[in-house]
Design a protein around this motif. Structure first.
Motif, short mmCIF file in Angstrom:
data_model
loop_
_atom_site.label_atom_id
_atom_site.label_comp_id
_atom_site.label_asym_id
_atom_site.label_seq_id
_atom_site.Cartn_x
_atom_site.Cartn_y
_atom_site.Cartn_z
N ARG A 61 49.04 41.45 88.07
CA ARG A 61 47.61 41.72 87.83
C ARG A 61 46.93 41.59 89.19
NH1 ARG A 61 49.06 37.75 84.34
NH2 ARG A 61 48.16 36.25 85.78
N GLU A 97 41.48 34.65 89.10
CA GLU A 97 42.88 34.32 88.80
C GLU A 97 43.21 32.87 89.17
OE1 GLU A 97 45.70 35.60 87.56
OE2 GLU A 97 44.91 37.50 86.85
N ALA A 104 37.63 37.43 83.87
CA ALA A 104 38.71 38.22 84.44
C ALA A 104 38.16 39.60 84.79
CB ALA A 104 39.85 38.36 83.44
N MET A 106 39.07 43.45 84.71
CA MET A 106 40.00 44.36 84.06
C MET A 106 39.85 45.76 84.63
SD MET A 106 39.58 43.04 80.17
CE MET A 106 40.81 44.24 79.69
N ASN A 108 38.74 49.42 85.18
CA ASN A 108 37.44 50.04 84.90
C ASN A 108 37.48 50.76 83.56
OD1 ASN A 108 36.66 49.19 87.43
ND2 ASN A 108 36.84 51.20 88.39
N ALA A 109 36.41 50.66 82.81
CA ALA A 109 36.38 51.21 81.47
C ALA A 109 36.67 52.71 81.46
CB ALA A 109 35.04 50.93 80.82
N LEU A 111 38.55 54.17 83.53
CA LEU A 111 39.92 54.28 84.07
C LEU A 111 40.00 54.85 85.48
CD1 LEU A 111 41.92 55.47 80.94
CD2 LEU A 111 41.85 53.17 81.91
N PHE A 151 35.09 40.71 82.50
CA PHE A 151 35.21 40.29 81.10
C PHE A 151 35.21 38.77 81.00
CE2 PHE A 151 37.39 38.70 77.43
CZ PHE A 151 36.88 39.47 76.40
N LEU B 9 46.95 42.37 75.35
CA LEU B 9 45.53 42.00 75.38
C LEU B 9 45.16 41.32 74.08
CD1 LEU B 9 43.90 45.15 76.99
CD2 LEU B 9 44.03 42.86 77.98
N VAL B 13 39.56 42.43 72.94
CA VAL B 13 39.39 42.83 74.34
C VAL B 13 39.63 44.34 74.41
CG1 VAL B 13 40.26 42.60 76.69
CG2 VAL B 13 40.11 40.59 75.22
N LEU B 14 38.63 45.04 74.91
CA LEU B 14 38.70 46.50 74.98
C LEU B 14 39.87 46.92 75.87
CD1 LEU B 14 36.90 48.97 74.06
CD2 LEU B 14 36.07 48.98 76.43
N PRO B 16 40.96 50.13 77.68
CA PRO B 16 40.72 51.53 78.04
C PRO B 16 42.01 52.32 78.23
CG PRO B 16 39.74 50.01 79.66
CD PRO B 16 40.43 49.17 78.65
N GLN B 17 43.07 51.65 78.72
CA GLN B 17 44.34 52.37 78.90
C GLN B 17 44.92 52.78 77.55
OE1 GLN B 17 47.01 50.92 82.27
NE2 GLN B 17 45.78 49.11 81.85
N ASN B 65 47.42 36.23 81.71
CA ASN B 65 46.10 35.70 82.06
C ASN B 65 45.45 35.29 80.75
OD1 ASN B 65 43.39 35.28 82.55
ND2 ASN B 65 43.25 36.89 84.10
N VAL B 67 42.76 34.28 79.83
CA VAL B 67 41.38 34.68 79.54
C VAL B 67 41.36 35.94 78.67
CG1 VAL B 67 39.19 35.45 80.56
CG2 VAL B 67 40.52 33.66 81.67
N ILE B 68 42.30 36.83 78.94
CA ILE B 68 42.27 38.13 78.26
C ILE B 68 43.54 38.48 77.51
CG2 ILE B 68 40.51 39.31 79.67
CD1 ILE B 68 42.81 40.35 81.43
#
Lengths: 225, 79
Positions: A61, A97, A104, A106, A108-109, A111, A151, B9, B13-14, B16-17, B65, B67-68
């Motif tokens: 990550r 982290e 966190a 993540m 980008n919405a 992508l 998030f 996830l 938690v959204l 997108p992928q 992680n 958190v998510i």
């Protein structure tokens, strides 16, 4: 009094020089460059910068590997003692982290990698990093990231808002971040993580100067202390 | 001992992928796909006798992680 700032370079960092140059331009003192393999930080630091980039190739990550490196353990220790720490972009990911900041970052919405200059509102102008801005002021800073979608669970978000720990908020939709959060402070106010790049906006030649006040605030806070 | 760790996830938690993969599957003409979530599988060779507690710590300190993400550990028979 000389401003003793350190900038950490990880394998894959690419904004470390920009951050060091910004710190030197504003403080007049060259930043100390620290390598990720160092186990210890220089003594008596006034400021630690974690730069943008793709540390360790974003393996596992973003920021995950860097957050477990020996030097970041030393950064966590220093932060807990009150040394100001600024993490920009990948540096912000390293801070979440490592547990120094909540939440966190993540994918980008939308992508896609987002690389443009965006409007931000200064949500807290009381911190040592943001005292040079006006409360509610709109500034413009560049962003360049693929994973900046902030998030945290609702309770954490409410707590951050209630405690004034949202430092910056995007003025427009950028990456899907919860409540458009662009930058977050720790509870003590000495750690700031943000996706936008203040170090890329310190001279008119760079296209903007709105990032300069952030570094000036940190230098001023030290001189006043 | 071979161990597989599945990292996914957390619900809510959204992803997108996952959504993009979902759309791509529909674009290929596959019907009836209700939802897609993308996760990660990590395969490790660990010493026999590695404790469950040690495995959990590996997951919580690095592999996931918290958190998510959630994780699930699957132990495979030694080959």
């Amino acid at each position: 009094m000389a401003f003793r700032a350190a900038v950490v370079t990880f394998p894959g960092s690419n904004c470390d020089r920009d951050l060091a140059v910004a710190l030197e331009k504003v403080s007049g003192t060259a930043a100390i460059r620290v390598w990720h393999g160092d186990a210890e930080l220089p003594e008596k630091l006034d400021f630690i910068g974690l730069p943008g980039g793709f540390s360790y190739g974003d393996y596992l990550r973003c920021g995950a590997m860097a957050a477990r490196s020996p030097i970041v353990r030393a950064v966590v220790e220093a932060a807990n003692k009150g040394v100001p720490v600024l993490g920009v972009c990948n540096g912000f990911q390293v801070l979440t982290e490592s547990g120094l900041l909540p939440g966190a970052l993540m994918r980008n919405a939308q992508l896609t990698f987002v690389c443009r200059t965006v409007p931000l509102t200064v949500e807290n102008s009381q911190s040592l990093f943001t005292a040079g801005y006006e409360q509610g002021e709109t500034i413009r800073l560049p962003v360049a990231h693929h994973d900046g979608n902030y998030f945290a669970d609702e309770a954490t978000l409410d707590r951050l808002e209630g405690e004034g720990r949202v430092a910056f908020r995007y003025g427009e939709e950028v990456n899907g971040s919860q409540r458009r959060i662009a930058g977050v402070l720790n509870a003590a106010g000495n750690v700031l993580g943000m996706m936008p790049h203040p170090e890329r906006a310190i001279e008119p030649e760079l296209g903007g100067v709105d990032g300069r006040a952030l570094f000036e605030s940190a230098v001023k806070a030290l001189v006043a202390a | 001992m071979k161990v597989r760790v599945f990292v996914s996830l957390k619900p809510g938690v959204l992803d997108p992928q996952g959504r993009a993969v979902h759309h791509a599957l529909e674009g290929l003409g596959f019907k009836g796909v209700e939802d897609v979530r993308v996760g990660r599988m990590i395969e490790m060779d660990v010493a026999d006798g590695t404790s469950d507690d040690a495995l959990r710590q590996m997951c919580e300190k690095l592999l996931a992680n918290m958190v998510i993400e959630n994780y699930r550990i699957e132990k495979l028979e030694t080959a």
